[in-house]
Design a protein around this motif. Structure first.
Motif, PDB file in Angstrom:
ATOM      1  N   PHE A  51       0.821  -1.212   0.000  1.00 34.39           N
ATOM      2  CA  PHE A  51       0.000   0.000   0.000  1.00 34.39           C
ATOM      3  C   PHE A  51       0.858   1.267   0.000  1.00 34.39           C
ATOM      4  O   PHE A  51       0.583   2.229  -0.716  1.00 34.39           O
ATOM      5  N   TYR A  52       1.908   1.280   0.828  1.00 34.56           N
ATOM      6  CA  TYR A  52       2.747   2.477   0.974  1.00 34.56           C
ATOM      7  C   TYR A  52       4.006   2.422   0.100  1.00 34.56           C
ATOM      8  O   TYR A  52       4.992   3.073   0.413  1.00 34.56           O
ATOM      9  N   LYS A  53       3.937   1.650  -1.000  1.00 31.71           N
ATOM     10  CA  LYS A  53       5.123   1.450  -1.844  1.00 31.71           C
ATOM     11  C   LYS A  53       5.749   2.775  -2.324  1.00 31.71           C
ATOM     12  O   LYS A  53       6.972   2.862  -2.461  1.00 31.71           O
ATOM     13  N   VAL A  54       4.926   3.805  -2.532  1.00 30.46           N
ATOM     14  CA  VAL A  54       5.484   5.100  -2.973  1.00 30.46           C
ATOM     15  C   VAL A  54       6.497   5.650  -1.971  1.00 30.46           C
ATOM     16  O   VAL A  54       7.310   6.496  -2.318  1.00 30.46           O
ATOM     17  N   HIS A  55       6.426   5.181  -0.742  1.00 26.19           N
ATOM     18  CA  HIS A  55       7.340   5.694   0.301  1.00 26.19           C
ATOM     19  C   HIS A  55       8.516   4.750   0.570  1.00 26.19           C
ATOM     20  O   HIS A  55       9.223   4.921   1.558  1.00 26.19           O
ATOM     21  N   VAL A 123      -6.138  12.510  -7.372  1.00 28.12           N
ATOM     22  CA  VAL A 123      -7.246  11.741  -7.954  1.00 28.12           C
ATOM     23  C   VAL A 123      -6.725  10.411  -8.503  1.00 28.12           C
ATOM     24  O   VAL A 123      -7.345   9.359  -8.342  1.00 28.12           O
ATOM     25  N   GLU A 124      -5.550  10.475  -9.116  1.00 32.21           N
ATOM     26  CA  GLU A 124      -4.949   9.261  -9.689  1.00 32.21           C
ATOM     27  C   GLU A 124      -4.647   8.235  -8.590  1.00 32.21           C
ATOM     28  O   GLU A 124      -4.967   7.051  -8.711  1.00 32.21           O
ATOM     29  N   ASN A 125      -4.027   8.697  -7.503  1.00 34.03           N
ATOM     30  CA  ASN A 125      -3.716   7.768  -6.405  1.00 34.03           C
ATOM     31  C   ASN A 125      -4.974   7.292  -5.696  1.00 34.03           C
ATOM     32  O   ASN A 125      -5.002   6.179  -5.166  1.00 34.03           O
ATOM     33  N   ALA A 126      -6.008   8.116  -5.672  1.00 28.33           N
ATOM     34  CA  ALA A 126      -7.269   7.697  -5.055  1.00 28.33           C
ATOM     35  C   ALA A 126      -7.809   6.446  -5.762  1.00 28.33           C
ATOM     36  O   ALA A 126      -8.243   5.492  -5.113  1.00 28.33           O
ATOM     37  N   LYS A 127      -7.736   6.440  -7.088  1.00 33.98           N
ATOM     38  CA  LYS A 127      -8.234   5.272  -7.847  1.00 33.98           C
ATOM     39  C   LYS A 127      -7.422   4.032  -7.494  1.00 33.98           C
ATOM     40  O   LYS A 127      -7.970   2.953  -7.262  1.00 33.98           O
ATOM     41  N   ILE A 128      -6.108   4.198  -7.432  1.00 37.34           N
ATOM     42  CA  ILE A 128      -5.225   3.069  -7.117  1.00 37.34           C
ATOM     43  C   ILE A 128      -5.506   2.565  -5.701  1.00 37.34           C
ATOM     44  O   ILE A 128      -5.630   1.360  -5.461  1.00 37.34           O
ATOM     45  N   GLU A 129      -5.636   3.507  -4.751  1.00 36.34           N
ATOM     46  CA  GLU A 129      -5.829   3.121  -3.343  1.00 36.34           C
ATOM     47  C   GLU A 129      -7.214   2.505  -3.114  1.00 36.34           C
ATOM     48  O   GLU A 129      -7.363   1.574  -2.314  1.00 36.34           O
TER      49      GLU A 129
END
Ligand code: CMP
Length: 136
Positions: A51-55, A123-129
């Motif tokens: 879930f937190y892969k961006v970090h 908005v883009e990350n909202a769809k992914i999450e």
């Protein structure tokens, strides 16, 4: 044209443990959010890592993932006009010390780690999450 968006919100372990989930949900509802879907879950550390892969390159990544998987969380799909931004405004700054009066993190956050809520940052990350937790 409608600006209705969806965003993902998480009530984190520190808030669930302190039984704040109804109070926090009331803050969303009073701000005009519809809670479209919600579930209480307890994720594994590897799910938190995904879930937190961006970090993943950040120094706090390991502690962050250990923390999110340390107890039950409530995940929700929130709907509102400009939901992503409205939710970020309602949550307040990441560090509760810097959060403004009237925000969730000012009211309930304990520290930058135990900051009570997560919300999608675009908005883009909202769809992914949302897909991450509600794809079925
Ligand atoms: P959240 O919105 O869930 O996104 C990532 C989380 O990392 C953030 O909230 C904080 O709880 C946590 N975090 C810990 N240390 C930091 C930091 N130095 N900067 C940003 N986020 C941090």
């Amino acid at each position: 044209m409608s600006n209705i968006e969806h965003t993902l919100s998480i009530i984190k372990p520190d808030a669930v443990e302190r039984k704040l989930e109804n109070e926090i949900k009331e803050m969303f509802k009073n701000t005009g959010f519809n809670i479209l879907k919600e579930k209480k879950i307890h994720i594994t550390k590897s799910e938190a890592e995904e879930f937190y892969k961006v970090h993943e390159t950040k120094p706090f990544y390991n502690d962050l993932c250990a923390y999110l998987s340390s107890g039950p969380i409530v995940v929700m799909i929130l709907e509102h006009e400009h939901a992503v931004l409205r939710n970020r405004d309602l949550m307040g700054a990441t560090n509760p010390k810097d959060a403004e009066e009237g925000t969730i993190r000012k009211k309930y956050g304990i520290s930058i780690d135990k900051n009570s809520v997560h919300g999608s940052d675009s908005v883009e990350n909202a769809k992914i999450e949302i897909d991450f937790f509600f794809k079925d």
